[in-house]
Design an enzyme around this catalytic site. Structure first.
Site: not given
Length: 291
Positions: A52, A96, A119
């Site tokens: 990312k 994450q 997300d």
């Protein structure tokens, strides 16, 4: 049989994103800023966050990485999230997953402000997705929708079978494929580990999307001739034919299944690269919504 090349498509989308970021810069507007919070040192998570950050650099998006030990207290992590919510320079951020067992994923996801939830996991954004309202779509399902669109795969009225029911992939995938929208409009069946007549159902699929998390779970006898197969799984398995002693495989037995398909995504190089570009697209959307 045609390979759906996620690497190639994601490269093209990154070029489009870089052009958009350059345009924002030329107009004197704010450069999008994505933050990633990583707790502990899970190998897959480390790799994904590094990808990312690299992708952000490639397209000109600002990125910040916040790392914490696996012993961080839940309340400490929630405080980090609250600070990111308040930081006006950060347009979107992700925490994450998976998190250490002593931290509630639900509490963490609920603490992220929906406007910064790039997300697409916050209940507010999931609700908007279900209702077909504008929102941040979860990155992997959004990436799959983009692949189907860019390969001009006919989805209208087709039977789409989704194998897997996670909140990250399977459930949102089923919602998106059933929506009254271009590159969707499918009749959707969702299967999972408790589905008793799984093979009978997968053999009916015009489009088979597999996110069950088991290596080589889908075999040749489970797929009908001409099916479009999208493999979301990624697993590191031992291999005697590689220098490293391991290789990456998906939830689908690619070598067996591919000859029967009209289209299929490989692993690696299929869905994975699309997940990251979808996250970048959500970050730009978050930035433009505020500025």
């Amino acid at each position: 049989m045609e390979i759906i090349d996620g690497k190639k498509v994601s490269t093209r989308i990154k070029e489009e994103i870089a052009e958009e970021v350059a345009r924002l810069l030329a107009e004197g507007k704010k450069i999008p800023h994505l933050a990633a919070v990583l707790v502990g040192n899970d190998g897959a998570s480390e790799t994904y966050v590094a990808s990312k950050v690299k992708a952000c650099q490639a397209v000109g998006i600002k990125s910040t990485e916040l790392r914490y030990g696996s012993d961080i207290a839940e309340e400490q992590l929630l405080e980090v999230i609250r600070q990111l919510n308040e930081d006006s320079d950060i347009d979107g951020f992700i925490v994450q997953l998976p998190l250490p067992k002593h931290i509630s994923e639900e509490r963490v996801l609920n603490t992220i402000h929906p406007d910064k939830d790039v997300d697409g996991f916050h209940p507010c954004n999931v609700g908007k997705m279900v209702l077909g309202l504008p929102t941040y779509l979860p990155a992997t399902p959004a990436g799959i929708m983009e692949l189907l669109a860019r390969y001009h795969i006919d989805t209208e009225g087709k039977h789409c079978v989704v194998v897997g029911r996670s909140n990250i992939v399977g459930t949102p995938m089923a919602v998106l494929m059933s929506r009254k929208a271009k590159h969707a409009n499918c009749t959707v069946t969702m299967c999972h580990s408790r589905t008793s007549n799984l093979k009978e159902i997968t053999r009916q699929a015009d489009i088979l999307i597999v996110a069950i998390g088991v290596p080589h779970f889908i075999t040749k006898d489970m797929v009908r001739e001409g099916c479009v197969v999208v493999d979301v799984g990624i697993h590191r398995v031992p291999s005697e034919t590689t220098k490293s002693g391991w290789k990456l495989v998906g939830d689908v037995d690619f070598e067996q299944v591919a000859p029967s398909c009209s289209y299929i995504t490989p692993v690696p190089g299929g869905v994975g690269p699309m997940t990251i570009v979808s996250l970048l697209q959500n970050t730009i959307k978050a930035c433009k919504a505020k500025h």
